[in-house]
Scaffold this motif. Structure first.
Motif: not given
Length: 515
Positions: A344-348, A430-432, A383-387, A319-322
């Motif tokens: 700025k956010v990325t989808n891992e 997905a941040n501390q 918010w597409m994967p890898g972008e 699934g998603y992981r922002f």
């Protein structure tokens, strides 16, 4: 010469004064960089799932089962309704009540269900006639609509062995009948929910279109945009036991690679094979944008992934992981002023969310706990994967907003009214050091001061921050969250409780008094 020099000095001073005044009219913006996290944590509508089957009304989904699922960090349950006794009759009210009660258990427990209805759960087991299936779907429509908040999607079901659309004893495994039943399923499902079919050609044949969805067609509520895929024999063979075209599996995978950017994709493994190792699994899960996978079947395949070292990666990336990269937030803003920020956010992950998702900025007063929130018009599903995506946000500070320091937070709540108050249904980044489990907020680790002397423009638009309630409201999306308080010990207060807001309290003769 002196005259020219004097004029030059005056011009330079005037320019410096203009620059100084312009600078004073604009609030400083602070850039914050965020540290990523490799933690495996639950997020709504994605990840490994647990499966539960009901035969007639004898096995309801109880709350303890849901809680066990949650304890495994799962947020999805596949609920299979095996209904052989109704192959030739209407669904009784007792069965419809069972579905309602199952949905209520899911709601109480903080998970979502994806549903499959079948008339057998065996190879070449008997199914029902087409007219029976269509009438059953009519009966199910009100239940699906009333409980869509906890229904993530449906697997097509109804036809053939296990409801997987093959080996129909009523000869329904043909394009015409599949088309009729798929269209009926889509017509009774709420328009913001998807259905997943077992084989990609079932979609292309039934909907008379062999093209993958384009960005312009994505999430437009058409039947094509609402039809996804489930593969229940992942990595079982070169063509995944008939999931792909046996003569050209690569062609089918190329179609899925494009189509599953915008529709749900998931399933399970079914047997060990020469294809089921980690490299093949990771490649195809990423390529076909998998959002969900059975954690308990097939055990030997999953054990192989654990032994080879990729299982933890699969857990995190289904699934998603922002992950937040950075943000730019003003340090001050005036009442009736313009609040402008960006992040700025990325989808891992391997997919984007397949269901609608809200986004809002929350300002929370550090002293009183008062909340103000700004709904943001943003297509989170894109918010597409890898972008990496940059989101710019502008809103207005109300003229009546109390002065003071406000924490800046981001909220991605479920859009349904019954769940948007539930933090376990909000998306965690997905941040501390950003997640607030009690509110479902992600802290941006910055504060903004509302100050009448702050620079910046006066806001003239219509997108104002909205007050979410009094100081007892921890969140615009969570009015029942607990508050952080400090107590002075008092034995007379033991075992007693009362409502209170944020602050420091002294217990005195069995009563709490704010100090």
């Amino acid at each position: 010469m002196k005259l020219k020099l004097v004029k030059s000095i005056k011009l330079s001073l005037a320019l410096l004064m203009t620059m100084s005044i312009a600078g004073s009219c604009t609030a400083a913006t602070v850039t914050t960089n965020y540290q990523g996290s490799n933690e495996d944590f639950p997020n709504p509508e994605r990840g490994f799932f647990s499966s539960s089957m009901s035969t007639q009304e004898d096995s309801p989904l109880d709350l303890s089962t849901v809680q066990n699922v949650k304890n495994n960090n799962h947020t999805l349950i596949r609920r299979i309704y095996n209904i052989p006794n109704y192959r030739n009759s209407a669904l009784p009210q007792s069965f419809l009540n069972l579905i309602k009660n199952d949905c209520e258990s899911a709601r109480k427990g903080g998970v979502k269900l994806f549903l499959r209805f079948t008339y057998n759960f065996e190879w070449e087991g008997p199914d029902a006639r087409r007219d029976i299936i269509l009438s059953h779907l009519d009966q199910l429509k009100p239940v699906l609509e009333q409980n869509k908040d906890v229904i993530a999607f449906m697997e097509a079901g109804f036809i053939g062995s296990w409801g997987e659309w093959h080996h129909s004893t009523n000869s329904l495994d043909n394009s015409g009948d599949r088309r009729t039943i798929l269209n009926k399923i889509l017509s009774v499902l709420p328009t913001d929910r998807m259905v997943a079919v077992r084989v990609p050609t079932y979609k292309t044949d039934a909907l008379n279109n062999s093209n993958a969805l384009t960005p312009q067609e994505a999430f437009n509520s058409s039947y094509r945009a609402r039809t996804g895929h489930h593969n229940d024999c992942f990595l079982a063979s070169a063509d995944d036991a008939g999931t792909y075209d046996s003569s050209n599996a690569e062609k089918t995978k190329s179609f899925l690679n494009l189509d599953t950017r915008y529709v749900v994709q998931g399933g399970e493994t079914c047997t060990t094979s020469e294809y089921d190792d980690c490299p093949n699994a990771m490649k195809d899960l990423e390529r076909m944008h998998w959002s969900y996978l059975n954690r308990w079947f097939e055990e030997n395949v999953l054990k192989g992934w654990q032994d080879q070292g990729c299982l933890e990666t699969v857990k995190r990336r289904l699934g998603y992981r922002f992950r937040m990269i950075d943000s730019n937030i003003p340090d001050k803003v005036k009442p009736n002023g313009t609040f402008s920020m960006s992040f700025k956010v990325t989808n891992e992950g391997w997919a984007s969310p397949y269901n609608p998702r809200n986004l809002e900025v929350v300002l929370r007063n550090k002293n009183t706990g008062q909340q103000y929130y700004l709904p943001v018009s943003e297509a989170v599903r894109m918010w597409m994967p890898g972008e990496t995506k940059t989101v710019n946000i502008t809103g207005g500070i109300p003229s009546t907003m109390p002065l003071g320091e406000y924490q800046v937070l981001l909220n991605l709540p479920d859009p349904t009214s019954t769940l948007r108050n539930r933090p376990e249904y909000s998306i965690r980044l997905a941040n501390q050091n950003v997640w607030e489990a009690s509110t479902g907020y992600n802290s941006l680790l910055r504060s903004v001061i509302v100050d009448p002397n702050a620079g910046g423009d006066t806001y003239s638009g219509s997108q104002l921050f909205k007050a979410s309630g009094g100081t007892n409201s921890q969140s615009p999306s969570n009015n029942n969250s607990s508050k952080t308080v400090t107590f002075y010990e008092d034995s007379n207060f033991s075992g007693k409780s009362q409502s209170f807001g944020v602050g420091t309290y002294r217990a005195d003769k069995g009563q709490l008094n704010q100090v």
